[in-house]
Enzyme design. Sequence first.
Site, short mmCIF file in Angstrom:
data_model
loop_
_atom_site.label_atom_id
_atom_site.label_comp_id
_atom_site.label_asym_id
_atom_site.label_seq_id
_atom_site.Cartn_x
_atom_site.Cartn_y
_atom_site.Cartn_z
N ARG A 40 -4.05 -0.37 -1.69
CA ARG A 40 -3.49 0.17 -2.92
C ARG A 40 -4.49 1.16 -3.50
O ARG A 40 -5.71 0.99 -3.37
CB ARG A 40 -3.24 -0.96 -3.94
N HIS B 231 1.83 7.43 1.34
CA HIS B 231 2.18 5.99 1.29
C HIS B 231 3.19 5.64 2.40
O HIS B 231 4.28 5.10 2.13
CB HIS B 231 2.74 5.61 -0.10
C1 GLV Z 1 4.16 -1.25 0.49
O1 GLV Z 1 3.21 -0.64 0.05
C2 GLV Z 1 4.32 -2.69 0.35
O2 GLV Z 1 3.53 -3.32 -0.34
O3 GLV Z 1 5.25 -3.22 0.96
#
Ligand code: GLV
Length: 308
Positions: A223, A271
């Site tokens: 994250r 991401h």
């Molecule tokens: C994506 O980042 C998730 O946490 O599934």
Amino acid sequence: MILVHTPNPKEVSAYLELFRAALPERHFTSLEQAELADVRHLVAWGLPDGLLARLPRLESLFALGAGVDKLLSRPDLPPGLPVYRLLDGGMAAQMTEYIRYGVLGYQRNMDIYRRQQAAGQWRMLAPRLPADVSVGILGLGEIGAAAARALVHDGYRVSGWSRSPKHLHHVHSLHGESGLDKLLETSDVVACVLPSTPQTRGLLNGEKLSLMRPGAMLINAGRGDLLDQDALLALLGNGHIRCAQLDVFAEEPLPASHPLWRHPAVAVTPHIAAITLRQQAVEQIAAGLRRLAEGGEAEGRVERAQGY
Ligand code: GLV
């Protein structure tokens, strides 16, 4: 009644079809069709504000993702509501590929060759074998452990750090504050797959990043709020950290003017390191719903206080 919701209606339809095939005897529905007062279970990613307050008989919430930080920080999440997260959902294999790609590129000096190319420079560097490269993985849950096993298989020296001690074959397992420092000091590549929790937010601050080996690489696929991006830029700027591969950011999308976009030693991805695969997600959640119906417990129950 089981309500399935994501912000994308096409995705909801696809999930409904898979859930109905997996558990034909249960009643799955979308937000448009649902009798909210009858909803017992919610399967969701990205909840509309105010929805939870309109589900008086809700018994459980299954997240369609692995990291539940956004969900847990919602003020409207009922305190006692059991929350489940995806343990794999097809993400361990993708995350492993993402990390392997970064580690292999580092070992073969691809980041340096890219910079040499930009300067029109033809210069061979000494080869380095996998056994000469040590990789430290931050987070040894389902995803981190899968990546660690793959890297061991590739011949790298692998260590891993987790909250509680873990035992993985051929992986040097560390834990606690001193374990973290040791991992940072001894790894050529630090790959972070930690969740965002009250304990991990801001973990990779300037002080910790400075412990990294000179010439090391940082991969962050956990994250964005784990990492101090300014501190990273400073350490890239003075050459202490050689390169970084980043998939998650403090603010997403990464703002267009952010220096990380254009830094020659940084690879930015939006991401995508691991995206939930529907079929795998449905398999875990359907199995969980079945177990709850039998009076048992579903896999992936989130410890609210720990944040994952
Ligand atoms: C994506 O980042 C998730 O946490 O599934």
